[in-house]
Design an enzyme around this catalytic site. Structure first.
Site, PDB file in Angstrom:
ATOM      1  N   CYS A 113       0.815  -1.230   0.000  1.00 26.40           N
ATOM      2  CA  CYS A 113       0.000   0.000   0.000  1.00 26.40           C
ATOM      3  C   CYS A 113       0.847   1.278   0.000  1.00 26.40           C
ATOM      4  CB  CYS A 113      -0.948   0.002   1.192  1.00 26.40           C
ATOM      5  SG  CYS A 113      -1.991  -1.452   1.270  1.00 26.40           S
ATOM      6  N   HIS A 246      -2.767   7.070   2.762  1.00 31.61           N
ATOM      7  CA  HIS A 246      -3.268   5.827   2.160  1.00 31.61           C
ATOM      8  C   HIS A 246      -4.688   5.574   2.668  1.00 31.61           C
ATOM      9  CE1 HIS A 246      -3.987   1.821   1.018  1.00 31.61           C
ATOM     10  NE2 HIS A 246      -3.780   1.306   2.208  1.00 31.61           N
ATOM     11  N   ASN A 276     -10.191   0.068   0.127  1.00 34.84           N
ATOM     12  CA  ASN A 276      -8.728   0.158   0.152  1.00 34.84           C
ATOM     13  C   ASN A 276      -8.203  -0.431  -1.161  1.00 34.84           C
ATOM     14  OD1 ASN A 276      -5.992  -0.255   0.526  1.00 34.84           O
ATOM     15  ND2 ASN A 276      -6.183  -1.055   2.603  1.00 34.84           N
TER      16      ASN A 276
HETATM   17  N1  ACO Z   1     -18.402  -7.989  10.071  1.00 32.64           N
HETATM   18  C1  ACO Z   1     -18.779  -8.299  11.330  1.00 32.64           C
HETATM   19  N2  ACO Z   1     -17.915  -8.632  12.286  1.00 32.64           N
HETATM   20  C2  ACO Z   1     -16.605  -8.661  11.960  1.00 32.64           C
HETATM   21  C3  ACO Z   1     -16.128  -8.367  10.675  1.00 32.64           C
HETATM   22  C4  ACO Z   1     -17.097  -8.014   9.701  1.00 32.64           C
HETATM   23  N3  ACO Z   1     -16.754  -7.699   8.427  1.00 32.64           N
HETATM   24  N4  ACO Z   1     -14.790  -8.476  10.669  1.00 32.64           N
HETATM   25  C5  ACO Z   1     -14.408  -8.836  11.895  1.00 32.64           C
HETATM   26  N5  ACO Z   1     -15.521  -8.978  12.674  1.00 32.64           N
HETATM   27  C6  ACO Z   1     -15.600  -9.357  14.076  1.00 32.64           C
HETATM   28  C7  ACO Z   1     -14.388 -10.116  14.571  1.00 32.64           C
HETATM   29  O1  ACO Z   1     -14.487 -11.484  14.193  1.00 32.64           O
HETATM   30  C8  ACO Z   1     -14.501  -9.916  16.054  1.00 32.64           C
HETATM   31  O2  ACO Z   1     -15.456 -10.815  16.539  1.00 32.64           O
HETATM   32  P1  ACO Z   1     -15.267 -11.512  17.991  1.00 32.64           P
HETATM   33  O3  ACO Z   1     -15.266 -10.369  18.970  1.00 32.64           O
HETATM   34  O4  ACO Z   1     -16.456 -12.390  18.080  1.00 32.64           O
HETATM   35  O5  ACO Z   1     -13.959 -12.236  17.920  1.00 32.64           O
HETATM   36  C9  ACO Z   1     -15.098  -8.509  16.187  1.00 32.64           C
HETATM   37  O6  ACO Z   1     -15.645  -8.191  14.885  1.00 32.64           O
HETATM   38  C10 ACO Z   1     -14.080  -7.451  16.559  1.00 32.64           C
HETATM   39  O7  ACO Z   1     -12.939  -7.657  15.742  1.00 32.64           O
HETATM   40  P2  ACO Z   1     -11.740  -6.637  15.740  1.00 32.64           P
HETATM   41  O8  ACO Z   1     -10.690  -7.142  14.820  1.00 32.64           O
HETATM   42  O9  ACO Z   1     -11.348  -6.371  17.169  1.00 32.64           O
HETATM   43  O10 ACO Z   1     -12.451  -5.338  15.163  1.00 32.64           O
HETATM   44  P3  ACO Z   1     -11.839  -3.923  14.904  1.00 32.64           P
HETATM   45  O11 ACO Z   1     -12.641  -2.876  15.555  1.00 32.64           O
HETATM   46  O12 ACO Z   1     -10.356  -3.906  15.144  1.00 32.64           O
HETATM   47  O13 ACO Z   1     -12.082  -3.741  13.336  1.00 32.64           O
HETATM   48  C11 ACO Z   1     -10.835  -3.850  11.313  1.00 32.64           C
HETATM   49  C12 ACO Z   1     -11.495  -4.624  12.438  1.00 32.64           C
HETATM   50  C13 ACO Z   1     -11.907  -3.072  10.563  1.00 32.64           C
HETATM   51  C14 ACO Z   1     -10.158  -4.812  10.358  1.00 32.64           C
HETATM   52  C15 ACO Z   1      -9.820  -2.862  11.922  1.00 32.64           C
HETATM   53  O14 ACO Z   1      -8.971  -3.518  12.830  1.00 32.64           O
HETATM   54  C16 ACO Z   1      -9.009  -2.203  10.879  1.00 32.64           C
HETATM   55  O15 ACO Z   1      -9.504  -1.474  10.043  1.00 32.64           O
HETATM   56  N6  ACO Z   1      -7.681  -2.396  10.904  1.00 32.64           N
HETATM   57  C17 ACO Z   1      -6.835  -1.845   9.909  1.00 32.64           C
HETATM   58  C18 ACO Z   1      -6.717  -2.854   8.860  1.00 32.64           C
HETATM   59  C19 ACO Z   1      -6.474  -2.278   7.509  1.00 32.64           C
HETATM   60  O16 ACO Z   1      -6.724  -1.141   7.213  1.00 32.64           O
HETATM   61  N7  ACO Z   1      -6.000  -3.149   6.670  1.00 32.64           N
HETATM   62  C20 ACO Z   1      -5.835  -2.803   5.324  1.00 32.64           C
HETATM   63  C21 ACO Z   1      -4.534  -3.211   4.867  1.00 32.64           C
HETATM   64  S1  ACO Z   1      -3.329  -2.375   5.707  1.00 32.64           S
HETATM   65  C22 ACO Z   1      -3.080  -1.018   4.983  1.00 32.64           C
HETATM   66  O17 ACO Z   1      -3.628  -0.780   3.968  1.00 32.64           O
HETATM   67  C23 ACO Z   1      -2.226  -0.152   5.734  1.00 32.64           C
END
Ligand code: ACO
Length: 319
Positions: A113, A246, A276
């Site tokens: 990214c 990004h 993204n």
């Molecule tokens: N729908 C519903 N529930 C979901 C989903 C979904 N799409 N995805 C995850 N969950 C659940 C998980 O399974 C978890 O359930 P549990 O509590 O029963 O175990 C719960 O939601 C909480 O999960 P977390 O991972 O703690 O949720 P968080 O608030 O951290 O959000 C997310 C997750 C959106 C991925 C966040 O961490 C994030 O955006 N991180 C950055 C990741 C990113 O941007 N990656 C892109 C590539 S990196 C880059 O481009 C720099």
């Protein structure tokens, strides 16, 4: 003194739009969860017949048109992608052929990214050295091909697209400063840990991610990188008209702006309707805001990448 300057921008999004409701219809997720945690409402998905080079071609043609120059005047193509058409040759070479030109240098750059910011800084260095005069710099991705569509934690986050700029030699900056960084000890936090060996895929061909780890890491390094780049350019955040981080997640973008003390109206957000798009996200956002007349000539824009590797970096540019 030779500088480089962005003299044209272009982008391309495949026509197929996929909304959050499509995920909710077949996975244990909801439109509300995706919007609240990521800010994403929809993303574009490429047709199976389209590769990254096809998306790059459309974006490049638009950037060349905006710059008022032909492809034959380009002497360097740097294309950032993690989803190349082939293992080899490079997507940059495929793009060169599709543009109907030959002879200029062309290579791919892999920084996930952060790819576009790495590519821009690379092209800027070549131009400032006097080796090349006019570069086409592209970020192009079909991330939909490396997603596990049953993994709700990753598949809702990404989209496909391409963005491009024409970077030309000039007597005024242009690119004021770029700072690129990497930390390879973080390879496991975000990866596609597979490869092709003897005709088989070894490891996983899908995106794997520690979401919370990525979130925290991204916010920290985007802030650090902005400060480092502004210092290198002898400027402060008050000198910045627009911040284009990004486009990973609205909450990452807003946290970065807040930590930098940047007013929300100067923050560019397109992740809500693009998802993204990895290396394509920064040039896509730049082109959208330029074409909308929001980012104007003479304004200062801080471009920022962060992604797998981990890699991160920023470029401060005057349009
Ligand atoms: N729908 C519903 N529930 C979901 C989903 C979904 N799409 N995805 C995850 N969950 C659940 C998980 O399974 C978890 O359930 P549990 O509590 O029963 O175990 C719960 O939601 C909480 O999960 P977390 O991972 O703690 O949720 P968080 O608030 O951290 O959000 C997310 C997750 C959106 C991925 C966040 O961490 C994030 O955006 N991180 C950055 C990741 C990113 O941007 N990656 C892109 C590539 S990196 C880059 O481009 C720099």
């Amino acid at each position: 003194m030779i500088y480089s300057r962005i003299v044209g921008t272009g982008s391309y999004l495949p026509p197929r739009v996929m909304t959050n409701l499509e995920f909710a219809a077949r996975l244990d997720t909801s439109d509300a969860w995706i919007r609240e945690r990521t800010g994403i409402v929809q993303r574009h998905i490429a047709d199976p017949a389209q590769g990254s080079s096809d998306l790059a071609l459309q974006a490049s043609r638009r950037a060349l048109d905006a710059a008022g120059v032909g492809a034959e005047s380009i002497d360097l193509i740097v294309l950032a992608t993690s989803t190349p058409d082939y293992i080899f040759p490079s997507t940059a070479c495929l793009l060169q052929a599709k543009l109907g030109v030959k002879g200029c240098a062309a290579f791919d750059l892999q920084a996930v990214c952060s790819g576009f910011v790495y590519a821009l800084a690379t092209a800027d260095s070549f131009i400032r050295s006097g080796q090349y005069q006019r570069a086409l710099v592209i970020g192009a991705e079909v991330f939909s091909r490396i997603l596990d569509w049953n993994d709700r934690g990753t598949c809702v986050l990404f989209g496909d697209g391409a963005g491009a700029v024409v970077l030309a030699a000039g007597s005024k900056p242009g690119v004021h400063a770029s700072v690129l960084r990497a930390d390879g000890s973080q390879v496991d936090m975000l990866s596609v840990p597979g490869n092709v060996c003897n005709g088989r895929v070894i490891g996983s061909p899908f995106v794997q991610m520690n979401g919370q780890g990525v979130f925290k890491f991204a916010v920290k390094v985007l802030e650090d990188s902005a400060r480092e780049t502004l210092a290198a350019a002898d400027m402060t955040i008050e000198d910045v008209d627009w911040l284009i981080p990004h486009q990973a997640n609205v909450r990452i973008l807003e946290a970065t702006a807040r930590k930098l003390g940047l007013p929300a109206k100067k923050l560019v957000v397109t992740v809500d309707h693009h998802g993204n798009t990895s290396a394509a996200s920064v040039p896509l956002a730049l082109d959208e805001f330029v074409r909308a007349g929001k980012i104007r000539g003479g304004q200062r824009v801080l471009l920022q990448g962060v992604g797998g590797g981990f890699t991160w970096g920023s470029s401060l540019v005057t349009l």
